[in-house]
Design an enzyme around this catalytic site. Sequence first.
Site, PDB file in Angstrom:
ATOM      1  N   SER A  12      67.434  42.056  36.970  1.00 42.76           N
ATOM      2  CA  SER A  12      68.484  41.530  37.841  1.00 42.76           C
ATOM      3  C   SER A  12      69.316  40.528  37.069  1.00 42.76           C
ATOM      4  CB  SER A  12      67.871  40.851  39.067  1.00 42.76           C
ATOM      5  OG  SER A  12      68.859  40.161  39.816  1.00 42.76           O
ATOM      6  N   TYR A  48      63.380  35.236  45.353  1.00 43.66           N
ATOM      7  CA  TYR A  48      63.674  36.506  44.679  1.00 43.66           C
ATOM      8  C   TYR A  48      64.104  36.267  43.248  1.00 43.66           C
ATOM      9  CZ  TYR A  48      66.154  40.848  43.559  1.00 43.66           C
ATOM     10  OH  TYR A  48      66.595  41.994  42.946  1.00 43.66           O
TER      11      TYR A  48
END
Length: 304
Positions: free
Chosen positions: A147, A161
């Site tokens: 990510s 996250y």
Amino acid sequence: MNQNGRSTVVITGASSGFGAMSARALADAGHTVYAGIRDTGGRNAPAVAAAAGYAAEHGVDLRTVELDVTDDASVTAGIARVVDRAGRLDVVVHNAGRMVLGPTEAFHPEQLAAVYDTNVLSTQRVNRAALPHLRAQGHGLVLWIGSSSTRGGTPPYLAPYFAAKAAMDALAVSYAAELARFGVDTSIVVPGSFTSGTNHFTHAGHPGDAAVVEAYDEHYAGLMDQVGDRLAELSPPDADPEQVARAVVRLVATPAGERPFRVHIDPADDGAEVVNAVGDRVRAEFYRRIGLEDLLRPAGLSPA
């Protein structure tokens, strides 16, 4: 990869999103693909049926396997089933992930642990089950779906996250060096924020402490909507999450030793590519300084 240039691939978290897209794209490219899905006989039965329907309609080798990445026994049995049925395993794609939204303080520690379990510990379970096969055959690819949030602009209310994806990235970097002398290759795909086409935000979890959420709403009311709207504005109108799947297909097709260490797919351009380039360059230079430059490429190939 067999003599026909086809690989046996297992993808975690392949019921939807990037995982399902990548599974279909790899199958279209001629590979034997096992889409790892949990609860295949329950709530994800429709995803299993959809994969079977796609395979039949397109004449490709797309299969599903029960794989709950949060359960050791499920992972061990799932990987063993793949190897038993296919007779080999060439590529592991770490895609399973879980997103949560909300003020960080409002999450109970157990909630953070659950996010970490899905995004980080899951990769360790899968690696411990799969890597003995890749190491024994002396080749293979471990492909991590990371990510841009680990290095780029990081908006608030996504901290659990982001922290978990950063931990996964750190594991991927270390594993790359530790697997190189076994001839096993590593690549990290770094998607940015895709505000449509995936279920990340739709299926996101939320904090358990309502009182803390209420306190934050006094000063941060509407923040997540604001962040989502701004991210959508930054993304070009043709931002397509299928780009991630296409990047996965290209990496699997690229010969060992020629694969880029990272590939960024970031429509919002949050800056992660710039920061990662510096970090990866420093890593490579440091390995050369300490005489470990052979760890920058799989064994038997010239280092970069």
